[in-house]
Design an enzyme around this catalytic site. Structure first.
Site, PDB file in Angstrom:
ATOM      1  N   ASP A 157      -4.985   3.653  -4.705  1.00 13.74           N
ATOM      2  CA  ASP A 157      -5.093   4.124  -3.321  1.00 13.74           C
ATOM      3  C   ASP A 157      -6.274   5.087  -3.169  1.00 13.74           C
ATOM      4  OD1 ASP A 157      -4.645   4.865  -0.691  1.00 13.74           O
ATOM      5  OD2 ASP A 157      -2.519   5.280  -0.976  1.00 13.74           O
ATOM      6  N   HIS A 162       0.844  -1.194   0.000  1.00 16.24           N
ATOM      7  CA  HIS A 162       0.000   0.000   0.000  1.00 16.24           C
ATOM      8  C   HIS A 162       0.880   1.244   0.000  1.00 16.24           C
ATOM      9  CE1 HIS A 162      -2.403   3.085   2.323  1.00 16.24           C
ATOM     10  NE2 HIS A 162      -3.011   2.970   1.164  1.00 16.24           N
ATOM     11  N   TYR A 198       9.391  13.709 -12.993  1.00 15.78           N
ATOM     12  CA  TYR A 198      10.626  12.926 -13.078  1.00 15.78           C
ATOM     13  C   TYR A 198      11.089  12.471 -11.690  1.00 15.78           C
ATOM     14  CZ  TYR A 198      11.832  13.181 -18.021  1.00 15.78           C
ATOM     15  OH  TYR A 198      11.856  12.993 -19.379  1.00 15.78           O
TER      16      TYR A 198
END
Length: 148
Positions: free
Chosen positions: A64, A22, A112
């Site tokens: 999530d 998670h 990035y």
């Protein structure tokens, strides 16, 4: 081959998805992305475009739902206010597989940096520029438990 698992998801990618916990994040990137340089774990999805890989992953990976933002995409020329048609396809795929979850556009440097810290990177052969997304893994609730 397995029943109910998209054939596009090979053993290496399935093992990585299963091993994620998670809050771990996985980045799916286009063919121009410097994935090998940035990856802690790299899975090659050569010959596949981004959208089918995204759809296959989201068909088995929970997003999530305990944080306000769990889906992040690259932006055109690093500007989050700009979007290309591929971003609309990314958003449509996410809306289908993770309803109610917004895809957040990140500035170039922020995207990035987040990819660099991802649990894994899946390098596709997607030819379109800026066709990159990060997914934060959620949980699968026990049948007797309800989502918060």
């Amino acid at each position: 081959m397995l029943i109910g698992i998209p054939a596009l998801l090979g053993p290496e990618l399935l093992a990585i998805l299963r091993g994620m916990g998670h809050g771990d994040e996985i980045a799916l990137v286009d063919g121009n992305y410097p994935a090998e340089q940035q990856a802690t774990r790299l899975v090659r999805a050569d010959g596949h475009d981004l959208i089918p890989v995204l759809d296959a992953i989201l068909s088995i990976l929970p997003v999530d739902d305990l944080v306000p933002e769990a889906l992040f995409r690259a932006s055109v020329k690093g500007d989050p206010s700009l979007a290309d048609p591929v971003h609309q396809e990314i958003e449509a795929t996410c809306a289908k597989r993770a309803p109610g979850r917004k895809v957040v556009a990140l500035a170039g440097a922020d995207f990035y940096a987040r990819v660099k810290s991802a649990h894994a990177i899946v390098a596709t052969s997607e030819p379109r520029l800026y066709a990159n997304i990060i997914i934060r893994k959620g949980v699968i609730y026990p049948p007797e438990t309800r989502k918060p």
